[in-house]
Design an enzyme around this catalytic site. Structure first.
Site, mmCIF file in Angstrom:
data_model
loop_
_atom_site.group_PDB
_atom_site.id
_atom_site.type_symbol
_atom_site.label_atom_id
_atom_site.label_comp_id
_atom_site.label_asym_id
_atom_site.label_seq_id
_atom_site.Cartn_x
_atom_site.Cartn_y
_atom_site.Cartn_z
ATOM 1 N N SER A 1 1.246 -1.327 0.030
ATOM 2 C CA SER A 1 -0.375 0.152 0.034
ATOM 3 C C SER A 1 0.568 1.446 0.159
ATOM 4 C CB SER A 1 -0.688 -0.099 1.811
ATOM 5 O OG SER A 1 -2.095 1.646 1.341
ATOM 6 N N TYR B 1 -1.550 -0.940 10.370
ATOM 7 C CA TYR B 1 -2.302 -1.078 8.836
ATOM 8 C C TYR B 1 -0.614 -1.141 8.752
ATOM 9 C CZ TYR B 1 -4.004 -0.825 3.969
ATOM 10 O OH TYR B 1 -3.780 -1.575 2.745
HETATM 11 N N1 LIG Z 1 -8.208 0.255 -1.628
HETATM 12 C C1 LIG Z 1 -7.364 0.530 -1.226
HETATM 13 O O1 LIG Z 1 -7.399 1.690 -1.075
HETATM 14 C C2 LIG Z 1 -6.259 -0.034 -1.289
HETATM 15 C C3 LIG Z 1 -5.168 0.621 -0.619
HETATM 16 C C4 LIG Z 1 -3.777 0.131 -0.345
HETATM 17 C C5 LIG Z 1 -3.603 -1.285 -0.430
HETATM 18 N N2 LIG Z 1 -4.853 -1.597 -0.836
HETATM 19 C C6 LIG Z 1 -4.398 -3.427 -0.250
HETATM 20 O O2 LIG Z 1 -4.962 -4.052 -2.310
HETATM 21 C C7 LIG Z 1 -5.858 -5.135 -1.395
HETATM 22 C C8 LIG Z 1 -6.694 -5.535 -1.274
HETATM 23 O O3 LIG Z 1 -7.539 -4.120 -0.904
HETATM 24 P P1 LIG Z 1 -10.138 -4.575 -1.339
HETATM 25 O O4 LIG Z 1 -8.954 -2.894 -1.165
HETATM 26 O O5 LIG Z 1 -10.044 -5.090 -2.645
HETATM 27 O O6 LIG Z 1 -10.400 -4.667 -0.352
HETATM 28 P P2 LIG Z 1 -11.135 -5.308 -0.085
HETATM 29 O O7 LIG Z 1 -11.634 -5.509 1.321
HETATM 30 O O8 LIG Z 1 -11.992 -5.067 -1.447
HETATM 31 O O9 LIG Z 1 -10.304 -7.153 -0.087
HETATM 32 C C9 LIG Z 1 -10.004 -7.492 0.655
HETATM 33 C C10 LIG Z 1 -10.450 -9.312 0.485
HETATM 34 O O10 LIG Z 1 -9.273 -9.608 1.513
HETATM 35 C C11 LIG Z 1 -9.880 -11.002 1.924
HETATM 36 N N3 LIG Z 1 -9.895 -11.195 2.749
HETATM 37 C C12 LIG Z 1 -10.038 -10.555 3.803
HETATM 38 N N4 LIG Z 1 -9.705 -11.009 5.319
HETATM 39 C C13 LIG Z 1 -9.271 -12.701 5.003
HETATM 40 C C14 LIG Z 1 -9.236 -13.378 5.973
HETATM 41 N N5 LIG Z 1 -8.746 -13.734 6.580
HETATM 42 N N6 LIG Z 1 -8.247 -15.029 4.871
HETATM 43 C C15 LIG Z 1 -8.178 -14.733 3.149
HETATM 44 N N7 LIG Z 1 -8.716 -13.794 2.670
HETATM 45 C C16 LIG Z 1 -9.451 -12.528 3.457
HETATM 46 C C17 LIG Z 1 -11.661 -10.608 1.548
HETATM 47 O O11 LIG Z 1 -12.514 -11.507 1.192
HETATM 48 C C18 LIG Z 1 -11.571 -9.862 0.781
HETATM 49 O O12 LIG Z 1 -11.649 -10.298 -0.367
HETATM 50 C C19 LIG Z 1 -5.116 -5.581 0.460
HETATM 51 O O13 LIG Z 1 -3.736 -5.916 -0.304
HETATM 52 C C20 LIG Z 1 -5.108 -4.435 0.808
HETATM 53 O O14 LIG Z 1 -4.724 -4.023 1.669
HETATM 54 C C21 LIG Z 1 -6.623 -1.829 -0.790
#
Ligand SMILES: NC(=O)c1ccc[n+]([C@@H]2O[C@H](COP(=O)([O-])OP(=O)(O)OC[C@H]3O[C@@H](n4cnc5c(N)ncnc54)[C@H](O)[C@@H]3O)[C@@H](O)[C@H]2O)c1
Length: 259
Positions: free
Chosen positions: A137, A150
């Site tokens: 991130s 985080y």
């Molecule tokens: N949305 C943002 O602004 C952003 C920014 C930077 C990084 N990210 C990263 O991108 C990735 C995807 O995030 P997103 O924004 O699509 O969020 P999201 O919440 O839509 O997706 C997160 C996914 O992780 C899975 N998950 C959560 N807990 C879990 C567990 N215990 N075991 C297995 N799977 C699990 C969920 O089922 C979901 O599919 C993550 O690593 C997040 O940290 C997101």
């Protein structure tokens, strides 16, 4: 890497960014796609299978906090696909009120998943090599006070992935490593930040964060897949508002050697 005909494992494939990445991968005619997720999303899975009869798509239930789940998921995938070329560690949770879970999912889970995948991919162990993509991130590039736990976990992911990309390891294993650092992206992860901040008291940062421009999950996913196709081993890529920026993190410590 040309993704056509490749076998891919995607952790978090039903999430906001994950779903869009899976769609991009399917468009590129990957041969097989394993989705490791906490819970099934039957409708989405059925639609993907219907529209992509030439790709072997399968869902594997996996709680990334459970090492036994991780091991079982990779074992089942290796048995079904023979081998896999690409792993995307894309699971995640942003909720600093859940300290242990934040570290378990975002950092420990990524480490355990990576090391388990390597057992199958490592050329020194009979694997075919490939690439492992870890989603960190922008909070894994700099201290992000509103989500300090985080941010610590994601900084761990960035450093772990860069360490795994060491040229000595790469020459031995044939497995490359890419760190992906998305900027704010419109998914469930960012909903209700106010109730998921490190502290319960009000901060001026919350008002600022609520104003931060966000990219869509689709835009983020398109660049994430482009990054897999083009990035070199060890690349750290910030995906911000539709652009890919390569980040160069300097080594601050230069060890002095004994004669
Ligand atoms: N949305 C943002 O602004 C952003 C920014 C930077 C990084 N990210 C990263 O991108 C990735 C995807 O995030 P997103 O924004 O699509 O969020 P999201 O919440 O839509 O997706 C997160 C996914 O992780 C899975 N998950 C959560 N807990 C879990 C567990 N215990 N075991 C297995 N799977 C699990 C969920 O089922 C979901 O599919 C993550 O690593 C997040 O940290 C997101």
């Amino acid at each position: 890497m040309d993704l056509g005909g490749k076998n891919v494992v995607y952790l978090g494939g039903f999430g906001g960014i994950g779903q869009k990445c899976v769609q991009e991968l399917l468009q590129r005619q990957v041969k097989a796609l394993a989705i490791f997720e906490l819970a099934a999303s039957d409708d989405i899975l059925a639609e993907w299978k219907n529209k992509n009869p030439n790709t072997d798509i399968f869902y594997q239930k996996m709680d990334i906090t459970k090492k036994s789940d991780i091991e079982a998921a990779y074992k089942a995938t290796a048995e079904r696909f023979g081998h896999f070329d690409v792993v995307v560690n894309g699971s995640g949770l942003m909720n600093d009120r859940l300290i242990d879970l934040t570290i378990e999912i975002n950092l420990l889970g990524v480490i355990n998943s990576t090391l388990t995948a390597l057992e199958y991919m490592d050329k020194a162990k009979g694997g075919k090599g490939g690439v492992i993509v870890n989603i960190s991130s922008v909070a894994g590039l700099q201290p992000t006070a509103i989500m300090a736990i985080y941010s610590a976990a994601k900084t761990g992911v960035t450093t772990f992935t860069r360490a795994m990309a060491n040229p000595f390891y790469y020459a031995r294993s044939g497995v490359g490593f890419i760190t992906i650092c998305p900027g704010f992206t419109d998914t469930e992860l960012l909903e209700n930040i106010g109730s998921k901040m490190t502290f319960t008291f009000e901060t001026p940062m919350l008002a600022l964060y609520n104003k931060v421009k966000r990219q869509t999950a689709d835009v983020c996913a398109k660049n994430l897949i482009k990054a897999i196709e083009t990035a070199e081993n060890g690349a750290v890529l910030m995906l911000e508002l539709g652009e890919i920026h390569e980040v160069n993190i300097p080594n601050l410590w230069k060890p002095q050697m004994e004669d």
